[in-house]
Design a protein around this motif. Structure first.
Motif, PDB file in Angstrom:
ATOM      1  N   VAL A 131      -4.611   1.847  10.574  1.00  0.00           N
ATOM      2  CA  VAL A 131      -5.137   2.379   9.313  1.00  0.00           C
ATOM      3  C   VAL A 131      -4.606   3.782   9.049  1.00  0.00           C
ATOM      4  O   VAL A 131      -4.138   4.092   7.942  1.00  0.00           O
ATOM      5  N   THR A 132      -4.674   4.653  10.062  1.00  0.00           N
ATOM      6  CA  THR A 132      -4.225   6.035   9.853  1.00  0.00           C
ATOM      7  C   THR A 132      -2.723   6.102   9.597  1.00  0.00           C
ATOM      8  O   THR A 132      -2.260   6.910   8.787  1.00  0.00           O
ATOM      9  N   LEU A 133      -1.954   5.225  10.265  1.00  0.00           N
ATOM     10  CA  LEU A 133      -0.505   5.251  10.075  1.00  0.00           C
ATOM     11  C   LEU A 133      -0.096   4.734   8.703  1.00  0.00           C
ATOM     12  O   LEU A 133       0.884   5.216   8.117  1.00  0.00           O
ATOM     13  N   VAL A 134      -0.831   3.766   8.173  1.00  0.00           N
ATOM     14  CA  VAL A 134      -0.525   3.266   6.831  1.00  0.00           C
ATOM     15  C   VAL A 134      -0.605   4.400   5.816  1.00  0.00           C
ATOM     16  O   VAL A 134       0.259   4.544   4.938  1.00  0.00           O
ATOM     17  N   PHE A 135      -1.640   5.235   5.931  1.00  0.00           N
ATOM     18  CA  PHE A 135      -1.795   6.336   4.980  1.00  0.00           C
ATOM     19  C   PHE A 135      -0.997   7.567   5.377  1.00  0.00           C
ATOM     20  O   PHE A 135      -0.753   8.456   4.553  1.00  0.00           O
ATOM     21  N   ALA A 136      -0.583   7.637   6.650  1.00  0.00           N
ATOM     22  CA  ALA A 136       0.293   8.736   7.070  1.00  0.00           C
ATOM     23  C   ALA A 136       1.705   8.543   6.529  1.00  0.00           C
ATOM     24  O   ALA A 136       2.445   9.520   6.364  1.00  0.00           O
ATOM     25  N   CYS A 137       2.074   7.290   6.252  1.00  0.00           N
ATOM     26  CA  CYS A 137       3.428   7.027   5.736  1.00  0.00           C
ATOM     27  C   CYS A 137       3.694   7.735   4.407  1.00  0.00           C
ATOM     28  O   CYS A 137       4.664   8.499   4.297  1.00  0.00           O
TER      29      CYS A 137
ATOM     30  N   LEU B 196       2.069  10.167   3.147  1.00  0.00           N
ATOM     31  CA  LEU B 196       1.876  11.600   3.353  1.00  0.00           C
ATOM     32  C   LEU B 196       3.135  12.250   3.911  1.00  0.00           C
ATOM     33  O   LEU B 196       3.444  13.409   3.599  1.00  0.00           O
ATOM     34  N   ASN B 197       3.872  11.510   4.735  1.00  0.00           N
ATOM     35  CA  ASN B 197       5.126  12.033   5.290  1.00  0.00           C
ATOM     36  C   ASN B 197       6.317  11.752   4.377  1.00  0.00           C
ATOM     37  O   ASN B 197       7.358  12.405   4.505  1.00  0.00           O
ATOM     38  N   MET B 198       6.178  10.774   3.477  1.00  0.00           N
ATOM     39  CA  MET B 198       7.235  10.518   2.503  1.00  0.00           C
ATOM     40  C   MET B 198       7.341  11.652   1.497  1.00  0.00           C
ATOM     41  O   MET B 198       8.441  11.972   1.026  1.00  0.00           O
ATOM     42  N   PHE B 199       6.199  12.277   1.154  1.00  0.00           N
ATOM     43  CA  PHE B 199       6.201  13.337   0.150  1.00  0.00           C
ATOM     44  C   PHE B 199       7.149  14.484   0.478  1.00  0.00           C
ATOM     45  O   PHE B 199       8.041  14.812  -0.316  1.00  0.00           O
ATOM     46  N   PRO B 200       7.002  15.146   1.650  1.00  0.00           N
ATOM     47  CA  PRO B 200       7.922  16.251   1.943  1.00  0.00           C
ATOM     48  C   PRO B 200       9.366  15.792   2.089  1.00  0.00           C
ATOM     49  O   PRO B 200      10.286  16.547   1.756  1.00  0.00           O
ATOM     50  N   ALA B 201       9.568  14.563   2.579  1.00  0.00           N
ATOM     51  CA  ALA B 201      10.934  14.062   2.725  1.00  0.00           C
ATOM     52  C   ALA B 201      11.598  13.890   1.359  1.00  0.00           C
ATOM     53  O   ALA B 201      12.742  14.328   1.143  1.00  0.00           O
ATOM     54  N   VAL B 202      10.879  13.263   0.428  1.00  0.00           N
ATOM     55  CA  VAL B 202      11.435  13.054  -0.915  1.00  0.00           C
ATOM     56  C   VAL B 202      11.586  14.376  -1.645  1.00  0.00           C
ATOM     57  O   VAL B 202      12.581  14.600  -2.355  1.00  0.00           O
ATOM     58  N   GLN B 203      10.623  15.270  -1.479  1.00  0.00           N
ATOM     59  CA  GLN B 203      10.733  16.588  -2.107  1.00  0.00           C
ATOM     60  C   GLN B 203      11.954  17.341  -1.578  1.00  0.00           C
ATOM     61  O   GLN B 203      12.633  18.036  -2.344  1.00  0.00           O
TER      62      GLN B 203
ATOM     63  N   VAL C 195       0.821  -1.206   0.000  1.00  0.00           N
ATOM     64  CA  VAL C 195       0.000   0.000   0.000  1.00  0.00           C
ATOM     65  C   VAL C 195       0.859   1.262   0.000  1.00  0.00           C
ATOM     66  O   VAL C 195       0.631   2.196  -0.776  1.00  0.00           O
ATOM     67  N   ILE C 196       1.859   1.282   0.860  1.00  0.00           N
ATOM     68  CA  ILE C 196       2.632   2.508   1.074  1.00  0.00           C
ATOM     69  C   ILE C 196       3.539   2.834  -0.103  1.00  0.00           C
ATOM     70  O   ILE C 196       3.618   3.997  -0.537  1.00  0.00           O
ATOM     71  N   TRP C 197       4.237   1.825  -0.641  1.00  0.00           N
ATOM     72  CA  TRP C 197       5.231   2.105  -1.681  1.00  0.00           C
ATOM     73  C   TRP C 197       4.637   2.754  -2.934  1.00  0.00           C
ATOM     74  O   TRP C 197       5.151   3.789  -3.387  1.00  0.00           O
ATOM     75  N   PRO C 198       3.542   2.220  -3.528  1.00  0.00           N
ATOM     76  CA  PRO C 198       3.005   2.880  -4.731  1.00  0.00           C
ATOM     77  C   PRO C 198       2.548   4.316  -4.464  1.00  0.00           C
ATOM     78  O   PRO C 198       2.761   5.204  -5.293  1.00  0.00           O
ATOM     79  N   LEU C 199       1.929   4.542  -3.300  1.00  0.00           N
ATOM     80  CA  LEU C 199       1.467   5.890  -2.984  1.00  0.00           C
ATOM     81  C   LEU C 199       2.642   6.845  -2.786  1.00  0.00           C
ATOM     82  O   LEU C 199       2.553   8.033  -3.129  1.00  0.00           O
ATOM     83  N   SER C 200       3.748   6.339  -2.257  1.00  0.00           N
ATOM     84  CA  SER C 200       4.926   7.182  -2.018  1.00  0.00           C
ATOM     85  C   SER C 200       5.607   7.606  -3.311  1.00  0.00           C
ATOM     86  O   SER C 200       6.358   8.588  -3.324  1.00  0.00           O
ATOM     87  N   CYS C 201       5.358   6.883  -4.385  1.00  0.00           N
ATOM     88  CA  CYS C 201       6.005   7.188  -5.658  1.00  0.00           C
ATOM     89  C   CYS C 201       5.215   8.178  -6.504  1.00  0.00           C
ATOM     90  O   CYS C 201       5.720   8.658  -7.522  1.00  0.00           O
ATOM     91  N   LEU C 202       3.975   8.471  -6.094  1.00  0.00           N
ATOM     92  CA  LEU C 202       3.166   9.418  -6.849  1.00  0.00           C
ATOM     93  C   LEU C 202       3.696  10.840  -6.674  1.00  0.00           C
ATOM     94  O   LEU C 202       4.376  11.148  -5.694  1.00  0.00           O
ATOM     95  N   LYS C 203       3.348  11.693  -7.610  1.00  0.00           N
ATOM     96  CA  LYS C 203       3.808  13.079  -7.558  1.00  0.00           C
ATOM     97  C   LYS C 203       3.072  13.861  -6.479  1.00  0.00           C
ATOM     98  O   LYS C 203       3.612  14.799  -5.887  1.00  0.00           O
ATOM     99  N   GLY C 204       1.856  13.471  -6.214  1.00  0.00           N
ATOM    100  CA  GLY C 204       1.057  14.122  -5.186  1.00  0.00           C
ATOM    101  C   GLY C 204      -0.167  13.288  -4.893  1.00  0.00           C
ATOM    102  O   GLY C 204      -0.588  12.470  -5.708  1.00  0.00           O
TER     103      GLY C 204
END
Length: 417
Positions: free
Chosen positions: A299-305, A307-314, A155-164
């Motif tokens: 559940v919330t932490l799975v989707f928080a991952c 969400l927090n990967m975005f600013p880190a990768v940016q 779940v987390i990896w594909p969402l972390s690779c999106l642009k937003g």
């Protein structure tokens, strides 16, 4: 001479007049207080009961207070710097003290701290999901932490690779609500759990001590108070005067201290010396309210991952762009799918590896806080005090630098002891 916290004439900055504590609109005292508190409350609070088990009730309450006082003064410096420069982001303030390398330095800290935060989320997920799955039997596939990590990765990896992913913008609010609900459940369950223990309240209070674990507890407390990267923007939009701003920061500190002391002491009193680093794992797997807490947190932490990967990768891409250099018309690296996806994948792989190698969440939080949160909270504001505010005093900045150095040295000592 040191400039005031905020200019008295709010009209000069094009901002509305302060509506006071009764309003929660943007820039008001009430609205700013809510933003500061919500920006600080996170999963770090779930490790605080373990901190109490390390140094006792009185020792931990004192260390929480020390972290709160240091946070108050460092946030005050940030508010002062915003008033002095008009810069409403931490990155701009960093550029004011470190020049062209300020933004890059901040981005590196944001990147590493962001990955560390996601790693703690994964550890929590690996703690809670197996306990929930035990309701269906000990041999269910999801009672194994490695299987849980693999499922979460899907779940987390594909969402972390999106642009937003704007659909996840409300996840942080859900996370805060879930944590507050969990804290309420713990408070309600404390009396019955404490009665089952062969100890009196006075005996628990007397069992306080300061030892080498005190630095770990202080580090965890600082992590729980951390909100500094958001403080400059809140300060820029704040419409109150100097006195009101200080009151907002003081109330924020007191509220967080009270909440943290409440959940930490109650969590500890429920299990005393048996308190684990993630104290929710102490509760019985059949406890219905705790099961609800574990499910909501998972559940919330799975989707928080992601969400927090975005600013880190940016932040990492900001560093890469700075090294690459700007050229007219060239496409940003972050917009290139063939670049962003591999880099995001590598970043998440590092995060997952750290989580698998660091099963004890309190130890992981301590490391992140000591090396990466404490400079953002204390060391850099201390430098801003001298370079931006032109302050001549030594007590405040030296104290903030000393806290950072003490946490660094205490964490480094673990490699030699």
């Amino acid at each position: 001479a040191k400039k005031p916290l905020l200019p008295k004439n709010r009209k000069d900055r094009g901002l509305p007049l302060d509506k006071g504590w009764s309003s929660f609109s943007e820039g008001s005292a009430g609205g700013s207080l809510v933003l500061l508190i919500s920006g600080a409350i996170g999963t770090g609070v779930l490790a605080l009961p373990y901190g109490v088990s390390c140094v006792g009730v009185l020792g931990s309450v004192s260390l929480f207070a020390m972290a709160g006082v240091a946070t108050f003064y460092s946030n005050t410096i940030l508010f002062d710097c915003v008033a002095c420069t008009g810069h409403g982001s931490y990155g701009q303030l960093m550029s004011d003290i470190l020049g062209k390398y300020g933004g890059m330095t901040l981005d590196l800290f944001v990147f590493v701290e962001g990955l560390g935060a996601v790693a703690t989320y994964v550890v929590f997920i690996m703690d809670y999901v197996p306990q929930v799955c035990e309701l269906w039997g000990p041999d269910v596939w999801c009672t194994d932490q490695l299987n849980v990590a693999a499922a979460a990765t899907v779940v987390i990896w594909p969402l972390s690779c999106l642009k937003g992913l704007s659909a996840l913008r409300y996840t942080s609010t859900c996370s805060i609500a879930t944590i507050l609900f969990t804290c309420l459940v713990v408070l309600l369950k404390t009396p019955s759990h404490f009665q089952s223990r062969d100890a009196s309240f006075m005996q628990v209070l007397e069992h306080s001590r300061f030892n080498s674990s005190s630095f770990q507890v202080l580090s965890m407390a600082c992590f729980a108070f951390m909100t500094h990267t958001n403080s400059p923007e809140i300060a820029l939009r704040f419409t109150g005067g100097p006195s009101s701003a200080r009151w907002v920061l003081a109330v924020q500190t007191l509220v967080l201290w009270a909440v943290y002391c409440g959940i930490a002491v109650c969590g500890y009193m429920s299990f005393l010396e048996d308190t684990k680093q993630d104290f929710l794992t102490n509760y019985d797997v059949q406890d219905k309210l705790i099961v609800m807490c574990r499910c909501l947190l998972s559940v919330t932490l799975v989707f928080a991952c992601p969400l927090n990967m975005f600013p880190a990768v940016q932040a990492l891409f900001n560093v890469l762009e700075a090294v690459r250099g700007k050229r007219p018309g060239q496409e940003p690296l972050y917009d290139m799918h063939h670049v962003r996806v591999p880099v995001s994948t590598l970043a998440f792989a590092i995060t997952l590896g750290v989580a698998l190698k660091s099963p004890h969440v309190a130890d992981l939080i301590t490391t992140i806080s000591a090396y990466f949160s404490s400079p953002l909270m204390f060391a850099f504001p201390a430098i801003m005090y001298w370079k931006i505010l032109r302050g001549t005093g030594m007590t405040l900045p030296v104290t903030l630098l000393s806290i950072t150095a003490a946490l660094w040295l205490a964490e480094l000592s673990h490699f030699f002891i």
